[in-house]
Design a protein around this motif. Sequence first.
Motif, PDB file in Angstrom:
ATOM      1  N   VAL A 296      -0.118 -10.861  -1.512  1.00  0.00           N
ATOM      2  CA  VAL A 296       0.086 -11.997  -2.415  1.00  0.00           C
ATOM      3  C   VAL A 296      -1.096 -13.003  -2.467  1.00  0.00           C
ATOM      4  O   VAL A 296      -1.566 -13.245  -1.340  1.00  0.00           O
ATOM      5  CB  VAL A 296       1.251 -12.760  -2.212  1.00  0.00           C
ATOM      6  CG1 VAL A 296       1.422 -14.246  -3.112  1.00  0.00           C
ATOM      7  CG2 VAL A 296       2.680 -11.884  -2.524  1.00  0.00           C
ATOM      8  N   ASP A 297      -1.775 -13.349  -3.718  1.00  0.00           N
ATOM      9  CA  ASP A 297      -2.926 -14.034  -3.765  1.00  0.00           C
ATOM     10  C   ASP A 297      -4.104 -13.401  -3.024  1.00  0.00           C
ATOM     11  O   ASP A 297      -5.104 -14.102  -2.951  1.00  0.00           O
ATOM     12  CB  ASP A 297      -2.703 -15.424  -3.195  1.00  0.00           C
ATOM     13  CG  ASP A 297      -1.645 -16.244  -4.365  1.00  0.00           C
ATOM     14  OD1 ASP A 297      -1.468 -15.486  -5.430  1.00  0.00           O
ATOM     15  OD2 ASP A 297      -0.975 -16.800  -3.894  1.00  0.00           O
ATOM     16  N   ARG A 298      -4.166 -12.170  -2.552  1.00  0.00           N
ATOM     17  CA  ARG A 298      -5.220 -11.703  -2.038  1.00  0.00           C
ATOM     18  C   ARG A 298      -6.121 -10.893  -2.989  1.00  0.00           C
ATOM     19  O   ARG A 298      -5.530 -10.352  -3.671  1.00  0.00           O
ATOM     20  CB  ARG A 298      -4.902 -10.850  -0.828  1.00  0.00           C
ATOM     21  CG  ARG A 298      -4.015 -11.214   0.402  1.00  0.00           C
ATOM     22  CD  ARG A 298      -4.484 -12.134   1.115  1.00  0.00           C
ATOM     23  NE  ARG A 298      -5.812 -12.092   1.786  1.00  0.00           N
ATOM     24  CZ  ARG A 298      -6.108 -11.685   2.838  1.00  0.00           C
ATOM     25  NH1 ARG A 298      -5.275 -11.330   3.668  1.00  0.00           N
ATOM     26  NH2 ARG A 298      -7.461 -11.136   3.175  1.00  0.00           N
TER      27      ARG A 298
ATOM     28  N   ALA B  97      -4.136 -10.989  -5.976  1.00  0.00           N
ATOM     29  CA  ALA B  97      -4.939 -11.916  -7.122  1.00  0.00           C
ATOM     30  C   ALA B  97      -5.567 -11.065  -7.810  1.00  0.00           C
ATOM     31  O   ALA B  97      -5.844 -11.429  -8.849  1.00  0.00           O
ATOM     32  CB  ALA B  97      -5.672 -12.971  -6.181  1.00  0.00           C
ATOM     33  N   SER B  98      -6.293  -9.960  -7.076  1.00  0.00           N
ATOM     34  CA  SER B  98      -7.031  -9.033  -7.874  1.00  0.00           C
ATOM     35  C   SER B  98      -6.842  -7.543  -7.115  1.00  0.00           C
ATOM     36  O   SER B  98      -6.713  -7.646  -6.152  1.00  0.00           O
ATOM     37  CB  SER B  98      -8.404  -9.340  -8.005  1.00  0.00           C
ATOM     38  OG  SER B  98      -9.137  -9.452  -6.815  1.00  0.00           O
TER      39      SER B  98
ATOM     40  N   LEU C  72       0.530  -1.221  -5.390  1.00  0.00           N
ATOM     41  CA  LEU C  72      -0.050  -2.387  -4.822  1.00  0.00           C
ATOM     42  C   LEU C  72      -0.049  -3.344  -5.762  1.00  0.00           C
ATOM     43  O   LEU C  72       0.163  -4.483  -5.403  1.00  0.00           O
ATOM     44  CB  LEU C  72      -1.630  -2.144  -4.438  1.00  0.00           C
ATOM     45  CG  LEU C  72      -1.679  -0.965  -3.258  1.00  0.00           C
ATOM     46  CD1 LEU C  72      -3.076  -0.848  -3.159  1.00  0.00           C
ATOM     47  CD2 LEU C  72      -1.163  -1.692  -2.177  1.00  0.00           C
ATOM     48  N   LEU C  73      -0.282  -3.236  -6.968  1.00  0.00           N
ATOM     49  CA  LEU C  73       0.162  -4.447  -8.022  1.00  0.00           C
ATOM     50  C   LEU C  73       1.464  -5.163  -7.898  1.00  0.00           C
ATOM     51  O   LEU C  73       1.443  -6.262  -8.335  1.00  0.00           O
ATOM     52  CB  LEU C  73      -0.195  -3.819  -9.416  1.00  0.00           C
ATOM     53  CG  LEU C  73      -1.601  -3.849  -9.954  1.00  0.00           C
ATOM     54  CD1 LEU C  73      -1.696  -3.009 -11.163  1.00  0.00           C
ATOM     55  CD2 LEU C  73      -2.313  -5.301 -10.034  1.00  0.00           C
TER      56      LEU C  73
ATOM     57  N   THR D  48      -2.810  10.334  -7.334  1.00  0.00           N
ATOM     58  CA  THR D  48      -2.680   9.518  -6.178  1.00  0.00           C
ATOM     59  C   THR D  48      -3.040   8.034  -6.441  1.00  0.00           C
ATOM     60  O   THR D  48      -2.331   7.151  -6.052  1.00  0.00           O
ATOM     61  CB  THR D  48      -3.410  10.149  -4.933  1.00  0.00           C
ATOM     62  OG1 THR D  48      -2.964  11.596  -4.671  1.00  0.00           O
ATOM     63  CG2 THR D  48      -2.968   9.376  -3.529  1.00  0.00           C
ATOM     64  N   LEU D  49      -4.094   7.960  -6.752  1.00  0.00           N
ATOM     65  CA  LEU D  49      -4.627   6.508  -6.963  1.00  0.00           C
ATOM     66  C   LEU D  49      -4.030   5.710  -8.119  1.00  0.00           C
ATOM     67  O   LEU D  49      -3.554   4.610  -7.771  1.00  0.00           O
ATOM     68  CB  LEU D  49      -6.236   6.446  -7.366  1.00  0.00           C
ATOM     69  CG  LEU D  49      -6.922   5.565  -7.078  1.00  0.00           C
ATOM     70  CD1 LEU D  49      -6.968   4.949  -5.756  1.00  0.00           C
ATOM     71  CD2 LEU D  49      -8.219   5.650  -7.613  1.00  0.00           C
ATOM     72  N   SER D  50      -3.711   6.412  -9.017  1.00  0.00           N
ATOM     73  CA  SER D  50      -2.875   5.857 -10.103  1.00  0.00           C
ATOM     74  C   SER D  50      -1.520   5.270  -9.359  1.00  0.00           C
ATOM     75  O   SER D  50      -1.151   4.174  -9.838  1.00  0.00           O
ATOM     76  CB  SER D  50      -2.633   6.658 -11.183  1.00  0.00           C
ATOM     77  OG  SER D  50      -1.711   6.446 -11.960  1.00  0.00           O
TER      78      SER D  50
END
Length: 193
Positions: free
Chosen positions: A106-108, A136-137, A130-131, A122-124
């Motif tokens: 959160v907020d990182r 934060a981004s 993670l989202l 895999t990345l998708s």
Amino acid sequence: MTTPGNARPTDGPRLEDGDEVGDVIVTEAALQHRIAELGAAITADYAGRPPLLVGVLKGAFMFMSDLSRAIALPSEVDFMAVSSYGSATRTSGVVRIVKDLDVDLVDRHVLVVEDIVDSGLTLSYLQRYLLARQPASLEVCALLVKEGQQRTALDLRYVGFTIPADFVIGYGLDVAERYRNLPAIHDYRGPKP
Ligand code: IMP
Ligand code: MG
């Protein structure tokens, strides 16, 4: 016995089954040069908002080690381990989290550090996972991207090298857990993994 302070031999570690190790695709020098550039770009882009580097084990362990030292910011590192269902070399896009992160996102400002993007599935999956933790981004730094193989649209903020779609080993990348310790990226000449 190794004498303390002795440098590693210039041709890298001795490996069994060396005939499986094909031509060098990316040299050790090219890797280090490009990683210095990536580190400088990340340092500039993340000034004032130090990133949390999230490495994807095991393949990214060596890249993470070098990249993190090329970033001149008080960044943090953490790791995840994933395993994809399906055959050893073709991912289905369904990923099992084998080791989750230790820290809260959160907020990182999260920067995923990945070894290689092939289909991108895999990345998708990881990006969606993670989202959901509300960083934060969220951006990606992939060392290698296989040309023309992506089956999903990916936003890759940083890419080291685009390479042909052949199987490669070394610098963290394995075939059946071997050859991760090669200092350069090589073509794999062994039996089809
Ligand atoms: P993707 O989901 O198809 O993009 O597959 C990505 C993962 O497959 C990477 O993180 C690697 O672990 C593995 N992989 C893909 N191509 C190679 C390769 O050429 N050598 C070693 N591992 C690979
Ligand atoms: Mg792997």
